[in-house]
Write a protein that holds these residues in place. Structure first.
Motif, PDB file in Angstrom:
ATOM      1  N   LEU A 166      -1.627   3.247  -2.370  1.00  0.00           N
ATOM      2  CA  LEU A 166      -3.008   3.065  -2.204  1.00  0.00           C
ATOM      3  C   LEU A 166      -3.650   3.704  -1.113  1.00  0.00           C
ATOM      4  N   ALA A 180       0.753  -1.065   0.063  1.00  0.00           N
ATOM      5  CA  ALA A 180      -0.197  -0.054   0.092  1.00  0.00           C
ATOM      6  C   ALA A 180       0.964   1.250  -0.035  1.00  0.00           C
ATOM      7  N   GLN A 206      -8.980   1.452  -0.485  1.00  0.00           N
ATOM      8  CA  GLN A 206      -8.261   0.317  -1.306  1.00  0.00           C
ATOM      9  C   GLN A 206      -7.856  -0.893  -0.475  1.00  0.00           C
TER      10      GLN A 206
END
Length: 465
Positions: free
Chosen positions: A436, A431, A440
């Protein structure tokens, strides 16, 4: 494909990973190495210590087995009252695994066409390396690019000299055949905390001498507190704000004298006082390679030194002393030199782990940076005690922590404290690396029940309508 000549001094992760990349891109690659392929990471540091820690984890799990309904009985059906470690067998296995790993790495290098030279390398002007061989002769190796990957060694002090028997560096502990009756660990950084935790779990009384006001002063404060609480609850003595003055030995007794006059005695002492780079005698100054304080080689984000055609990777640079960082620095150096796609090293995307019990894994921006205003972020922390899988496994200590940018929701950091945190940090690392959002991360499926469910729950709590 390239026909460039690459000479690498040092066969640790920075060296052998660079060799694989350079060979893949067609370069003629030679590694000059003294102690064995794999370097200290494989032979005396990461692989051995984590193997020892793996054994300690098994003992810790066995100790808590009764809570889960598993009891150990002797041949007569009576309850077993203790679990003992055979340190000689443990260390024999540790050293054998390290040797086997080194052999595997060497086999893969030879398969890739890399030439291995056993000797001590040094720079000899632009584009040249001299290898001092075991028989006393010298071999000159011409190079279009040189990579320094010589690593670092345990730091010692004149007043605390290891003897290899009872006063030990972390490289010498694997020669122990007898179980210490009382172990003193000097230094509460990552190395000191890992060994203190491991030997405590092996059933050995441990005193940890920390010059700072807490264990793991460089790690997340919440994580360090959880670890220190666990260690003290399990019986470890932690001496905070206690600076070591000297370590001496009298027969079978080791005495650690503190600067305030107090003394601590034990049967053995491990010195975890940091590292010094292996850069002496490399001919750095003559070659125009600039070093930083402490003798570490100064490099930029693509591993270049101040000398044209000379790169450096790993602990000898002092950038971030992790095998994963060393390996990436080495790869980046070769990608850069050989003209392949390269992304400069970004330390904010590095995930790291402290292999204590519980483990502490981190990635990205820290809580300390957020508190200091260096990064604006929202923070959510969830204890693992509420996780169903944790309850099933009898896990009470630990947490997950996520940090995301206000407004965009992009995940910028995370901390995991718990069993196998080194594995659980990976989705957070992805991430952070790929920018991200918390949404998400939250919307990706997790297995039920699983520890990773707590990561998804933390991400959900960072959602804004």
């Amino acid at each position: 494909m390239s026909t460039e000549r690459v000479v690498i001094i040092g066969g640790g992760p920075g060296g052998y990973e660079a060799a694989h990349v350079a060979a893949q891109l067609g370069a003629q690659v030679t590694i000059v190495d003294t102690d064995g392929v794999g370097g200290s990471a494989v032979l005396t540091d990461c692989v051995p210590s984590k193997t020892l820690i793996a054994t300690a984890e098994v003992m810790s799990e066995l100790t808590g087995a009764a809570e889960l309904g598993v009891n150990f009985l002797d041949a007569e059906g009576d309850a077993a009252t203790s679990i003992r470690v055979d340190l000689a067998r443990v260390n024999a296995r540790v050293k054998q695994l390290a040797t086997d790993q080194s052999t595997d790495i060497e086999r893969r290098l030879v398969r890739d066409g890399v030439t291995l030279v056993q000797g001590r390398g040094r720079l000899a002007g632009p584009g040249s390396v001299i290898a001092e061989l075991a028989d006393g002769t010298e071999q000159t190796l011409e190079a279009d690019a040189i990579l320094l990957a010589t690593g670092a060694s345990p730091r010692t002090l004149p007043t605390a000299q290891p003897d290899g028997e009872r006063i030990l560096t972390w490289e010498q502990v694997y020669d122990l055949t007898e179980v210490p009756t009382e172990l003193i660990v000097v230094g509460s950084g990552v190395t000191g905390a890992e060994f203190a935790s491991a030997y405590l779990n092996l059933g050995i009384p441990v005193t940890l001498v920390s010059s700072r006001d807490r264990v793991l002063p460089g790690e997340d404060a919440d994580a360090a507190k959880v670890l220190e609480d666990v260690l003290t609850r399990r019986g470890m003595t932690v001496l905070e704000k206690s600076r070591m003055e000297s370590v001496t030995r009298d027969g079978d007794v080791v005495t650690v004298t503190l600067t305030d006059g107090r003394t601590v005695q034990g049967s053995h002492c491990i010195l975890a006082l940091g590292s010094v780079p292996n850069t002496e005698g490399l001919g750095l100054e003559e070659a125009g390679v600039i070093t930083k304080d402490g003798g570490f080689v100064n490099v930029d984000r693509v591993s270049r030194t101040s000398a044209r055609g000379v790169y450096a990777a790993g602990d000898c640079t002092g950038v971030l002393m992790l095998a994963s960082v060393a390996a990436m620095q080495g790869r980046i150096a070769m990608w850069h030199f050989l003209g392949d796609t390269v992304h400069p090293l970004d330390l904010k995307k590095v995930s790291s782990n402290v292999f204590t019990a519980p483990e502490i894994a981190t990635v990205g921006w820290s809580q300390q940076a957020v508190d200091a205003g260096e990064m604006q972020a929202e923070v959510v922390m969830l204890p693992l005690s509420g996780n169903p899988r944790a309850k099933m496994q009898g896990v009470r200590d630990g947490f997950v922590k996520l940090m995301c940018r206000p407004g965009t929701g992009i995940v910028v950091g995370g901390v995991v404290v718990g069993p196998r945190a080194s594995e659980l940090i990976h989705p957070v690392s992805i991430a952070v690396a790929e920018s991200l959002t918390a949404d998400q991360l939250a919307q990706a499926f997790t297995v039920y029940p699983s520890m990773s469910g707590s990561l998804a729950e933390a991400a959900r709590r960072l959602h804004h309508v």
